[in-house]
Write a protein that holds these residues in place. Sequence first.
Motif, PDB file in Angstrom:
ATOM      1  N   ILE A 167     -14.415  -2.280   3.430  1.00 32.02           N
ATOM      2  CA  ILE A 167     -13.265  -1.768   2.832  1.00 32.02           C
ATOM      3  C   ILE A 167     -12.034  -2.168   3.871  1.00 32.02           C
ATOM      4  CG2 ILE A 167     -11.924   0.295   2.304  1.00 32.02           C
ATOM      5  CD1 ILE A 167     -14.444   0.034   0.690  1.00 32.02           C
ATOM      6  N   ASP A 168     -11.470  -3.124   3.428  1.00 30.08           N
ATOM      7  CA  ASP A 168     -10.179  -3.545   3.991  1.00 30.08           C
ATOM      8  C   ASP A 168      -8.733  -3.523   3.530  1.00 30.08           C
ATOM      9  OD1 ASP A 168     -10.207  -5.543   2.162  1.00 30.08           O
ATOM     10  OD2 ASP A 168     -10.881  -7.211   3.554  1.00 30.08           O
ATOM     11  N   LEU A 169      -7.974  -3.944   4.091  1.00 28.26           N
ATOM     12  CA  LEU A 169      -6.555  -3.400   3.405  1.00 28.26           C
ATOM     13  C   LEU A 169      -6.215  -4.359   2.143  1.00 28.26           C
ATOM     14  CD1 LEU A 169      -3.922  -1.869   3.871  1.00 28.26           C
ATOM     15  CD2 LEU A 169      -2.930  -3.826   5.163  1.00 28.26           C
ATOM     16  N   PRO A 170      -6.737  -5.450   2.031  1.00 22.72           N
ATOM     17  CA  PRO A 170      -6.407  -6.034   0.746  1.00 22.72           C
ATOM     18  C   PRO A 170      -6.975  -5.304  -0.572  1.00 22.72           C
ATOM     19  CG  PRO A 170      -7.005  -7.764   2.224  1.00 22.72           C
ATOM     20  CD  PRO A 170      -7.189  -6.538   2.959  1.00 22.72           C
ATOM     21  N   HIS A 171      -8.582  -4.566  -0.040  1.00 18.97           N
ATOM     22  CA  HIS A 171      -9.388  -3.930  -1.094  1.00 18.97           C
ATOM     23  C   HIS A 171      -8.395  -2.664  -1.624  1.00 18.97           C
ATOM     24  CE1 HIS A 171     -12.574  -6.638  -0.446  1.00 18.97           C
ATOM     25  NE2 HIS A 171     -13.223  -6.560  -1.409  1.00 18.97           N
ATOM     26  N   LEU A 172      -7.849  -1.953  -0.515  1.00 17.63           N
ATOM     27  CA  LEU A 172      -7.285  -0.881  -0.870  1.00 17.63           C
ATOM     28  C   LEU A 172      -6.035  -0.935  -1.581  1.00 17.63           C
ATOM     29  CD1 LEU A 172      -6.895   2.504   0.101  1.00 17.63           C
ATOM     30  CD2 LEU A 172      -6.017   1.661   2.158  1.00 17.63           C
ATOM     31  N   VAL A 173      -5.279  -2.029  -1.156  1.00 15.70           N
ATOM     32  CA  VAL A 173      -4.057  -2.404  -1.790  1.00 15.70           C
ATOM     33  C   VAL A 173      -4.511  -2.720  -3.383  1.00 15.70           C
ATOM     34  CG1 VAL A 173      -2.263  -4.062  -2.152  1.00 15.70           C
ATOM     35  CG2 VAL A 173      -2.818  -3.332   0.116  1.00 15.70           C
ATOM     36  N   TRP A 174      -5.416  -3.245  -3.585  1.00 15.49           N
ATOM     37  CA  TRP A 174      -5.794  -3.740  -4.844  1.00 15.49           C
ATOM     38  C   TRP A 174      -6.222  -2.204  -5.713  1.00 15.49           C
ATOM     39  CZ3 TRP A 174     -10.887  -3.158  -6.968  1.00 15.49           C
ATOM     40  CH2 TRP A 174     -11.158  -3.406  -8.214  1.00 15.49           C
ATOM     41  N   ALA A 198       0.834  -1.247  -0.005  1.00 14.64           N
ATOM     42  CA  ALA A 198      -0.021  -0.056   0.072  1.00 14.64           C
ATOM     43  C   ALA A 198       0.688   1.360   0.058  1.00 14.64           C
ATOM     44  CB  ALA A 198      -1.026  -0.015   1.350  1.00 14.64           C
ATOM     45  N   ARG A 199       1.867   1.155   0.978  1.00 17.40           N
ATOM     46  CA  ARG A 199       2.967   2.422   0.970  1.00 17.40           C
ATOM     47  C   ARG A 199       3.541   2.558  -0.515  1.00 17.40           C
ATOM     48  NH1 ARG A 199       5.599   0.865   6.648  1.00 17.40           N
ATOM     49  NH2 ARG A 199       4.049   1.547   7.785  1.00 17.40           N
ATOM     50  N   ALA A 200       3.948   1.516  -0.907  1.00 16.87           N
ATOM     51  CA  ALA A 200       4.540   1.700  -2.491  1.00 16.87           C
ATOM     52  C   ALA A 200       3.717   2.247  -3.514  1.00 16.87           C
ATOM     53  CB  ALA A 200       5.254   0.415  -2.797  1.00 16.87           C
ATOM     54  N   ALA A 201       2.447   1.725  -3.519  1.00 14.17           N
ATOM     55  CA  ALA A 201       1.410   2.068  -4.514  1.00 14.17           C
ATOM     56  C   ALA A 201       1.089   3.758  -4.266  1.00 14.17           C
ATOM     57  CB  ALA A 201       0.258   1.365  -4.793  1.00 14.17           C
ATOM     58  N   ALA A 209      -2.009   2.701  -9.686  1.00 14.34           N
ATOM     59  CA  ALA A 209      -0.596   3.032  -9.940  1.00 14.34           C
ATOM     60  C   ALA A 209      -0.167   2.308 -11.292  1.00 14.34           C
ATOM     61  CB  ALA A 209       0.237   2.431  -9.032  1.00 14.34           C
ATOM     62  N   ASP A 210      -0.953   1.187 -11.681  1.00 15.08           N
ATOM     63  CA  ASP A 210      -0.568   0.549 -13.121  1.00 15.08           C
ATOM     64  C   ASP A 210      -1.358   1.399 -14.353  1.00 15.08           C
ATOM     65  OD1 ASP A 210       1.020  -0.980 -11.959  1.00 15.08           O
ATOM     66  OD2 ASP A 210      -0.343  -2.606 -11.599  1.00 15.08           O
ATOM     67  N   GLY A 211      -2.046   2.544 -13.768  1.00 20.58           N
ATOM     68  CA  GLY A 211      -3.022   3.150 -14.891  1.00 20.58           C
ATOM     69  C   GLY A 211      -4.296   2.504 -15.117  1.00 20.58           C
ATOM     70  N   LYS A 212      -4.751   1.750 -14.287  1.00 19.11           N
ATOM     71  CA  LYS A 212      -6.060   1.325 -14.409  1.00 19.11           C
ATOM     72  C   LYS A 212      -7.065   1.665 -13.434  1.00 19.11           C
ATOM     73  CE  LYS A 212      -8.638  -3.193 -14.464  1.00 19.11           C
ATOM     74  NZ  LYS A 212      -8.536  -4.647 -14.447  1.00 19.11           N
ATOM     75  N   VAL A 213      -8.037   2.390 -13.828  1.00 18.59           N
ATOM     76  CA  VAL A 213      -9.068   2.905 -13.010  1.00 18.59           C
ATOM     77  C   VAL A 213     -10.268   2.066 -12.513  1.00 18.59           C
ATOM     78  CG1 VAL A 213     -10.944   4.815 -12.340  1.00 18.59           C
ATOM     79  CG2 VAL A 213      -8.623   5.415 -13.628  1.00 18.59           C
ATOM     80  N   VAL A 214     -10.267   1.440 -11.188  1.00 22.97           N
ATOM     81  CA  VAL A 214     -11.187   0.520 -10.819  1.00 22.97           C
ATOM     82  C   VAL A 214     -12.239   1.041  -9.908  1.00 22.97           C
ATOM     83  CG1 VAL A 214      -9.566  -1.396 -11.099  1.00 22.97           C
ATOM     84  CG2 VAL A 214      -9.773  -0.298  -8.911  1.00 22.97           C
TER      85      VAL A 214
END
Length: 391
Positions: free
Chosen positions: A349-356, A50-53, A362-367
């Motif tokens: 909303i948990d950490l896996p969803h936030l990371v995803w 999460a920090r990196a993204a 960050a990869d240019g894909k709006v979800v």
Amino acid sequence: MTTTSEPLDVQPTPLALLLLGRESDPRSERGVDCPGDLPAPSDPDLVERARAAKAKLGDKVFVLGHHYQRDEVIQFADVTGDSFKLARDAAARPEAEYIVFCGVHFMAESADILTSDAQQVVLPDLAAGCSMADMATAEQVAECWDVLTEAGVADVTVPVSYMNSSADIKAFTGRHGGTICTSSNAERALEWAFQQGEKVLFLPDQHLGRNTAVREMGFSLEDCIVYNPHKPNGGVTAEQLRDAKMILWRGHCSVHGRFSLESVEDVRARIPGVNVLVHPECKHEVVSAADHVGSTEYIIKALEAAPAGSSWAIGTELNLVRRLAKAHPDKQIVFLDKTVCFCSTMNRIDLPHLVWALESLADGKVVNRIQVDRETEHFAKLALERMLALP
């Protein structure tokens, strides 16, 4: 004082998985799966990912965290607050291309309404709905207005909708000359509404409407009637509609509605001298038995100002109460109920969803982008602007 071993006197129930967001409730949730592979909750690198993204996105992303969010998510929020404050904070950051709203669906809609067209609002899990907001649909409210029209009272009725409502309901309110309110300014909104008309249709939380009218404005319980959208003509007569001052929609918060008079009496018996502080979304008998009543921001400020050594029982969402207890170790802060009372949909909303969500951006894909159509946005914004213009 509160200890870490038993901080809030809360015992899990069989509903714990649901309340923690690990299961779904088809009656109150949208049940939408994320279109992608989520990281495993057990992934030890989630925090670093999460920090990196977030670092890769830089100023392009602005993360909003509602007070009721999990700590694991709150740690990545650029700002925290209630729903309307967060939406305004997003609008005040035009340089942020992406607004990641760690809250629920209606909150993300409000952010989309108030932000510019160049900004994109993302909800990490589309299943993070709000059971209260879902208790009033556009079709049901339109039918209610027809009932009021047939009773001859629509032209003297002003709709006031709580912020915890869908964009469709906000738009209905705007179309019919009404305004939006928060739990902080509900009294001012109602005073304004009664200057415009003789009656108020209050959507969708009956408890906030009743508590504000009776406790703050001097109305009687007899001045209030409840419109039930699941009954013919709302379960009320034309005569009742003509006599009423407050027409309350039969909606409620699934968290605050759990608190009872018995829970107030129980905590007073267990903790002599305890201050009972509850949110105005609680039932009228709970609010009447409490020592203090106020919005989420009011609750936070009240505990900040409370003297060391004082005892408090708080009637609001458990994530926030736990956070407040940790922040104020010099005070005894307990949860008003003895059973788990998380906001189950907020906890989607948990950490896996936030990371995803962050890694996708960050990869240019709006979800999971939340977009309100132009017409709905226009009328919803009109209602919100009326609120902003309140004295």
